[in-house]
Write a protein that holds these residues in place. Sequence first.
Motif, short mmCIF file in Angstrom:
data_model
loop_
_atom_site.label_atom_id
_atom_site.label_comp_id
_atom_site.label_asym_id
_atom_site.label_seq_id
_atom_site.Cartn_x
_atom_site.Cartn_y
_atom_site.Cartn_z
N GLY A 115 8.47 113.78 40.50
CA GLY A 115 8.93 114.21 39.43
C GLY A 115 10.13 112.71 39.02
O GLY A 115 9.97 111.76 38.65
N ASN A 116 11.11 113.47 37.96
CA ASN A 116 12.35 112.95 37.32
C ASN A 116 14.29 112.05 38.92
O ASN A 116 14.58 111.95 38.54
N THR A 117 13.16 113.06 39.69
CA THR A 117 14.74 113.36 40.74
C THR A 117 13.72 111.68 41.90
O THR A 117 12.59 111.79 42.39
N VAL A 118 14.54 111.03 42.71
CA VAL A 118 14.68 110.05 44.20
C VAL A 118 15.45 111.18 44.66
O VAL A 118 16.34 111.34 44.61
N GLN A 119 14.28 111.42 45.47
CA GLN A 119 14.97 112.04 47.37
C GLN A 119 15.01 110.95 48.38
O GLN A 119 14.38 110.53 48.29
N VAL A 120 16.14 111.12 48.54
CA VAL A 120 16.30 110.35 50.33
C VAL A 120 16.93 110.76 51.15
O VAL A 120 18.31 111.22 50.75
N GLN A 121 15.90 110.47 51.97
CA GLN A 121 16.95 111.10 53.23
C GLN A 121 17.12 110.00 54.12
O GLN A 121 15.75 109.06 55.27
N THR A 123 18.22 108.92 58.37
CA THR A 123 18.76 109.04 59.36
C THR A 123 19.38 111.31 58.75
O THR A 123 18.02 111.82 59.40
N LYS A 124 20.17 111.34 59.51
CA LYS A 124 20.70 112.93 59.00
C LYS A 124 21.03 112.93 58.12
O LYS A 124 21.20 113.85 57.75
N LYS A 125 21.12 113.04 56.99
CA LYS A 125 21.78 112.75 55.53
C LYS A 125 20.52 112.72 54.73
O LYS A 125 20.04 112.03 54.49
N SER A 126 20.81 113.58 53.39
CA SER A 126 20.19 113.48 52.00
C SER A 126 20.93 113.25 50.67
O SER A 126 22.03 113.16 51.09
N TYR A 127 20.28 112.59 50.13
CA TYR A 127 20.73 112.67 49.03
C TYR A 127 19.95 112.51 47.55
O TYR A 127 18.44 112.51 47.50
N SER A 128 20.33 112.56 46.36
CA SER A 128 18.79 113.00 45.19
C SER A 128 19.60 112.67 44.12
O SER A 128 21.59 113.07 43.69
N TYR A 129 19.10 111.69 43.10
CA TYR A 129 19.52 111.57 41.82
C TYR A 129 18.91 111.34 40.74
O TYR A 129 16.99 110.87 41.32
N ALA A 130 19.51 110.91 39.43
CA ALA A 130 18.19 110.92 38.68
C ALA A 130 17.33 109.37 38.88
O ALA A 130 17.91 108.62 38.95
N VAL A 162 19.56 102.25 44.86
CA VAL A 162 20.30 102.51 46.28
C VAL A 162 19.86 103.39 47.48
O VAL A 162 19.69 104.52 46.78
N LYS A 163 21.55 103.62 47.97
CA LYS A 163 21.03 104.83 48.76
C LYS A 163 21.40 106.19 48.06
O LYS A 163 21.04 107.11 48.32
N GLN A 164 23.09 105.85 47.15
CA GLN A 164 22.69 107.31 46.15
C GLN A 164 23.14 107.15 44.49
O GLN A 164 23.60 108.57 44.17
N ALA A 165 22.41 106.36 44.46
CA ALA A 165 22.03 105.79 42.38
C ALA A 165 21.53 104.41 42.32
O ALA A 165 20.81 103.72 43.74
N VAL A 166 21.02 104.62 41.16
CA VAL A 166 20.45 103.19 40.14
C VAL A 166 21.41 101.98 39.69
O VAL A 166 22.38 102.31 39.24
#
Length: 233
Positions: A115-121, A123-130, A162-166
């Motif tokens: 949807g409107n969310t970017v999900q990043v995995q 290795t062992k860490k997860s991130y999510s942002y608009a 990028v990994k945690q943001a735009v």
Amino acid sequence: MKTTPLLRAGFALALALPVAAFAADVPQSFTATYHVLQGGDPLGDATITLKSIGGGKYEYSNQTKGTGGLAAIAGANVVEVSQFAWSGKVPAAISYHYQLDSSFKSKTRDLTIHGNTVQVQDTKKSYSYAAVPNMVERNTLPLALGVALAAGQQQVTFPVAVKQAVENQSFKVSGKEKVTVPAGSFDAQRVDRADEAASFSAWYVPTKYPVPVKLAQKDGGDLTLELVSFKGN
């Protein structure tokens, strides 16, 4: 081993678009091969492939195999696979996968758009942002630049996840330079990163190739890619 261009670039937004939305003059398929150097010494070979996978989607893959120095000793291989849809002349991302395998370590990163969310995995860490419209990601950013240059743009800014943001990353043509690589000698347009992270330069011949004939990046290991061959399919 870090052997791919724009290692600090990001991820993006786009679900499959109808065929009518595509620009007729964007690249549809090709295979390009590069020599990868680190500090001027041979490090590996990279093969970049673009192909249609149907439904208005494309796959852009970058496979790098270590052939020199510690990369060869460690049997290091890097695979990056992106899926995107052309949004006008922007390769707006759908998903991205990165995998590094060597005898020393392994690393993965996966990005998906929900949807409107970017999900990043990572290795062992997860991130999510608009997500924002028409983002590009680190693997396809050199392609996005090449298409923009072919359209006559001299300066361009892309939203790059990028990994945690735009991030908004800016690039500009700084002039023409003679470049000699294994594929030949070219009068190329030099493109430099124009914002605070000015550690990236690439040389394009946009009337001939949608990807750079040479790319140099200090951030991530003083890496240089030099074009060996290009085949449009």
